[in-house]
Design a protein around this motif. Structure first.
Motif, short mmCIF file in Angstrom:
data_model
loop_
_atom_site.label_atom_id
_atom_site.label_comp_id
_atom_site.label_asym_id
_atom_site.label_seq_id
_atom_site.Cartn_x
_atom_site.Cartn_y
_atom_site.Cartn_z
N LEU A 54 0.85 -1.19 0.00
CA LEU A 54 0.00 0.00 0.00
C LEU A 54 0.89 1.25 0.00
O LEU A 54 1.93 1.28 0.68
CB LEU A 54 -0.90 0.02 1.24
N THR A 55 0.49 2.25 -0.75
CA THR A 55 1.19 3.53 -0.73
C THR A 55 0.15 4.64 -0.54
O THR A 55 -1.03 4.46 -0.85
CB THR A 55 1.97 3.78 -2.03
N GLY A 56 0.62 5.79 -0.08
CA GLY A 56 -0.28 6.93 0.08
C GLY A 56 0.50 8.21 0.30
O GLY A 56 1.52 8.20 0.99
N ARG A 57 0.00 9.29 -0.28
CA ARG A 57 0.60 10.58 0.02
C ARG A 57 0.38 10.91 1.49
O ARG A 57 1.23 11.50 2.15
CB ARG A 57 0.01 11.66 -0.88
N GLU A 58 -0.80 10.52 2.00
CA GLU A 58 -1.08 10.66 3.42
C GLU A 58 -1.78 9.39 3.89
O GLU A 58 -2.74 8.93 3.26
CB GLU A 58 -1.98 11.87 3.69
N ILE A 59 -1.31 8.84 5.00
CA ILE A 59 -1.96 7.69 5.63
C ILE A 59 -2.27 8.08 7.06
O ILE A 59 -1.36 8.30 7.87
CB ILE A 59 -1.08 6.43 5.58
N GLU A 60 -3.57 8.18 7.38
CA GLU A 60 -3.99 8.68 8.68
C GLU A 60 -4.69 7.58 9.47
O GLU A 60 -5.56 6.87 8.95
CB GLU A 60 -4.95 9.86 8.50
N ILE A 92 -6.45 6.61 3.56
CA ILE A 92 -5.32 6.79 2.65
C ILE A 92 -5.75 7.77 1.57
O ILE A 92 -6.79 7.58 0.92
CB ILE A 92 -4.90 5.45 2.02
N ARG A 93 -4.96 8.80 1.37
CA ARG A 93 -5.25 9.80 0.35
C ARG A 93 -4.22 9.70 -0.77
O ARG A 93 -3.03 9.65 -0.51
CB ARG A 93 -5.27 11.20 0.96
N LYS A 94 -4.73 9.69 -1.99
CA LYS A 94 -3.88 9.57 -3.18
C LYS A 94 -2.92 8.40 -3.03
O LYS A 94 -1.70 8.55 -3.04
CB LYS A 94 -3.12 10.87 -3.43
N GLY A 95 -3.51 7.22 -2.91
CA GLY A 95 -2.71 6.02 -2.67
C GLY A 95 -2.91 4.96 -3.72
O GLY A 95 -3.63 5.14 -4.72
N SER A 96 -2.30 3.81 -3.49
CA SER A 96 -2.39 2.68 -4.42
C SER A 96 -2.31 1.37 -3.65
O SER A 96 -1.85 1.34 -2.50
CB SER A 96 -1.28 2.74 -5.46
N TYR A 97 -2.77 0.31 -4.30
CA TYR A 97 -2.69 -1.04 -3.73
C TYR A 97 -2.28 -2.01 -4.81
O TYR A 97 -2.75 -1.93 -5.96
CB TYR A 97 -4.03 -1.49 -3.15
N THR A 98 -1.40 -2.96 -4.48
CA THR A 98 -1.03 -4.04 -5.39
C THR A 98 -0.49 -5.20 -4.57
O THR A 98 -0.15 -5.05 -3.39
CB THR A 98 0.03 -3.58 -6.41
N ALA A 99 -0.43 -6.37 -5.18
CA ALA A 99 0.22 -7.54 -4.58
C ALA A 99 1.50 -7.88 -5.32
O ALA A 99 2.09 -8.93 -5.08
CB ALA A 99 -0.73 -8.73 -4.58
N CYS A 100 1.92 -7.00 -6.23
CA CYS A 100 3.10 -7.25 -7.06
C CYS A 100 4.33 -6.65 -6.41
O CYS A 100 4.36 -5.45 -6.10
CB CYS A 100 2.90 -6.64 -8.45
N ASN A 101 5.34 -7.47 -6.23
CA ASN A 101 6.59 -7.03 -5.64
C ASN A 101 7.53 -6.60 -6.75
O ASN A 101 8.45 -7.32 -7.15
CB ASN A 101 7.21 -8.15 -4.81
#
Length: 752
Positions: free
Chosen positions: A152-158, A167-176
């Motif tokens: 998971l990634t995010g510009r902001e994670i609260e 999560i704001r402006k984020g992404s999700y994947t299972a790919c390494n």
């Protein structure tokens, strides 16, 4: 650089309870460790404060804090660590360029190259803010690597609650991968620990290319089953037309779930499905499947019901229900995608109760078998009920005499053609006595055996076919006497020496001889329902059966010990190596002679050969040879194996011949030849290709061609197949494409 090591007493363990727990631990432990900074004041000239009351660490665990600069500002109650800050505690580790902690407010700040690691989970960020007292926090430009490949990634994670994150402006994947094969990017997302990840304005990317947009998207973030809609199925067929199927999966309880389905066929209409599954205990479980369609092609309602249930009952009784019913004989042929189901022409429903003992078993069954073939005229065989009592072979009061028996009590009924209707009761008792006698040790065994049979019928053949007639009971007595001789056994052992993996080989020869006597019996007065009603012929039978079996057995060192011995990794002696016995090959040939026949006294010669030259290869041949037509009437050849765990194959060739009699001479009537081939190959550990073909060689027809392709990526799987099947002399073509994403499951499933 200052580096200090402290040992404190027992403290609640830092445990990761689930995939999202690392975020919660990040906020909690970072603030906890930050509150430890004042300890360094004891060793620093500028330190004036005492240990804060909020820190509760005692001896027992090691906490290590290192930094290039450690400071405490009394007026602001502020602790600051700067320059390569590293804090470790148990399995957790925190890195940052700068860490600040306000003791009074509980606010903490980590800046620059923030990394939190615990177990398989990692949080990285440019900046992290949190408050220990309020259990809230925020990380900026953060990445979360969770257990089992959740990224998971995010510009902001609260952190907005104990188990809830925004999560704001984020992404999700299972790919390494720096450039993931797929990912979902969203404007805003909400993560509920052990529940769902919900996102708004989500775009799905494949290799960085936007493919699909979802105004609202959600999926489960735990491994347990989740209630929700499944990915639609799309298909096409020549008889049903284009189809779209949707399914809703409902988790009722931990032991129950159900799937509701709807499929629309352009040529047939709407079909509704229900599948309900339950497991209440190790002995109680079941599955119910119901299907319904109002077929617009013929304006009829068609139904299909299947139910399997197993129930544990008192006194160790197991009850089973197997319901198999349809309102239309062609339902499976029209709507099933499984070849075996489409070609099956029988329905078998039963209710049974079983009780097993150490040497005996009791089975009570209520059974109905419906014949769906067009010329059967709705024939149905029923056993309402049938009670079977079976006793295994056992000694009689410690004597050398053995007994085993089977008793069946049945009420039987056949519906269908008027000329085939039957209804009667039957009691069949079949004990078998045997007296095995070992001669020359165990090299030769002589076994006389007597099989007795008493069968009682409530109606004879005539009154069983016509219930309007008065019942006339009848009974039948029969026996089969036999004498079997096994051996003497001959063997020769070849010694190859202890320094070889194969140390010895035994060639074993086992001849066998048996004589069987069956008296003649006239069975015309008995109703014919199954094989129990056909035990012999009107003429007596005296048969002698003779045969021989040869086997090659290897004594060899196990592969594990042989590898250790050859590589010399440790000092091993030959007599210390573990050994095993392997059958390299076996061959059997047998035939019988009937003394009562006027001609053609010899039966077919039956042979079988099994060869396993290597552990991954097997070759088998079975053949039946008729000496009167001078031809093989049955031949079956199979060869299968695995090459370096990359290539699998199985080849089966079958030939059979039916016989007929012309001018009192036996001749071959028709020959059938079939070939089945299946193979699969794995390339580059990811790409798999498969093929299965079934051929009628005599009529030059292809029964089935099935081509398959699978690709297994690190975070996605693609499966495709194309099938051509011969069903009722018509070729049916179909394809199947399935794409599954790791953790998300089926993305799309198309059949045609």
């Amino acid at each position: 650089m200052n580096c200090c090591l402290f040992r404190y007493g027992q403290r609640p363990g830092l445990q990761v309870n689930n995939r999202i727990k690392s975020i919660q631990n990040f906020f909690k432990h970072l603030i906890l460790w930050s509150s430890c900074f004042f300890l360094f004041c004891i060793f620093s000239p500028s330190a004036q404060a005492t240990i804060g009351e909020s820190l509760q660490l005692t001896e027992g665990d090691a906490l290590t804090i290192s930094a290039e600069s450690l400071s405490y500002f009394i007026t602001e109650n502020l602790y600051i660590a700067e320059g390569s800050v590293e804090i470790t505690y148990r399995t957790a580790r925190l890195l940052a360029d700068r860490v600040e902690f306000h003791e009074l407010t509980g606010d903490a700040l980590a800046l620059g190259n923030v990394v939190y690691q615990e177990g398989l989970e990692t949080v990285t960020a440019d900046r992290a803010e949190f408050n220990f007292d309020q259990d809230r926090g925020m990380i900026y430009s953060g990445d979360l690597t969770l257990e089992d490949d959740h990224y998971l990634t995010g510009r902001e994670i609260e952190k907005i609650g104990e188990k809830t994150y925004l999560i704001r402006k984020g992404s999700y994947t299972a790919c390494n991968s720096p450039r993931p094969a797929w990912e979902f990017k969203s404007w805003r997302a909400k993560v509920e620990e052990e529940k769902y990840l919900q996102s708004w304005h989500t775009v799905g990317f494949v290799k960085g290319i936007p493919i699909i947009y979802f105004p609202y998207f959600f999926f489960p973030i735990k491994s347990e089953r989740q209630t929700g809609l499944l990915v639609p199925d799309i298909g096409n067929s020549t008889t049903n037309g284009f189809s779209v199927g949707t399914q809703f999966f409902w988790v009722i309880t931990k032991s129950q779930d159900a799937t509701f389905g709807h499929t629309y066929y352009t040529e047939r209409g709407h079909k509704f499905d229900l599948e309900y599954r339950y497991i209440y205990s190790s002995e109680t479980e079941g599955t119910f499947i119901g299907q319904f369609i109002k077929d617009k092609s013929d304006l009829t309602q068609k139904k299909r019901l299947e139910w399997y249930h197993q129930q544990g009952l008192p006194y160790s009784i197991i009850g089973r229900v197997n319901l198999d019913w349809t309102s239309d004989d062609a339902f499976d042929e029209d709507f099933s995608t499984n070849l075996d189901e489409r070609s099956n022409r029988k329905l078998n429903s039963n209710v049974s109760f079983t009780r097993n003992f150490s040497q005996h078993s009791i089975l009570l069954v209520f059974n109905r078998v419906d014949d769906l073939q067009e010329d059967s005229e709705d024939r149905a065989d029923q056993r309402f009920p049938e009670l079977t009592v079976t006793s295994q072979k056992q000694q009689i009061f410690g004597s050398p005499l053995y007994i085993q028996q089977t008793t069946k009590m049945s009420y039987l009924k056949r519906e269908g053609k008027k000329s085939e209707e039957l209804e009667f009761g039957r009691l069949d008792i079949q004990p078998t006595l045997s007296l095995p006698w070992n001669v020359l040790g165990q090299a030769l065994t002589i076994t006389p055996e007597l099989q007795l049979r008493e069968t009682y019928y409530t109606r004879n053949a005539e009154t069983a076919m016509d219930q309007s007639l008065g019942a006339e009971s009848t009974h039948r007595e029969y026996y089969i006497a036999s004498l079997g001789v096994s051996g003497p056994k001959f063997n020769r052992i070849f010694d190859f020496g202890a320094n070889h993996r194969v140390q010895k080989m035994k060639h074993l020869i086992e001849p066998s001889l048996s004589f069987t006597y069956r008296p003649g019996i006239d069975e015309n007065e008995y109703p014919k329902f199954d094989s129990i009603d056909r035990v012999g012929s009107i003429n007596r039978s005296r048969n002698v059966n003779y045969g021989v079996t040869q086997r090659l057995l290897l004594k060899r060192v196990t592969q594990t010990d042989w590898t250790r011995f050859k590589e010399g990794e440790e000092e091993l002696y030959v007599d210390e190596l573990a050994t095993e016995t392997k059958e390299l090959a076996s061959f059997n040939i047998s035939q019988s002679y009937d003394f009562e026949k006027d001609k053609e006294n010899f039966s077919d010669i039956t042979t079988s050969l099994n060869v396993t030259p290597f552990d991954n290869y097997r070759f088998t041949v079975g053949a039946t040879y008729n000496i009167y037509v001078d031809s093989f009437t049955q031949t079956n050849v199979t060869f299968n194996g695995t090459v370096r765990e990359v290539f699998d194959f199985n080849v089966n060739w079958r030939r059979s011949a039916s016989l007929k009699r012309e001018n009192d001479e036996l001749k071959i009537n028709q020959i059938y030849r079939f070939l089945d081939v299946s193979t699969s190959v794995t390339l580059f550990d990811r790409l798999g290709l498969s093929y299965r073909g079934r051929f009628n060689l005599e009529e030059h027809k292809r029964i089935e061609d099935n081509f398959g392709l699978t690709y297994t990526g690190q975070c996605w799987d693609l499966t495709g197949s194309y099938v051509e099947q011969l069903v009722n002399d018509e070729t049916d073509r179909g394809f199947h494409i399935l794409l599954e994403l790791k953790h998300l499951g089926k993305l799309f499933d198309i059949e045609g």
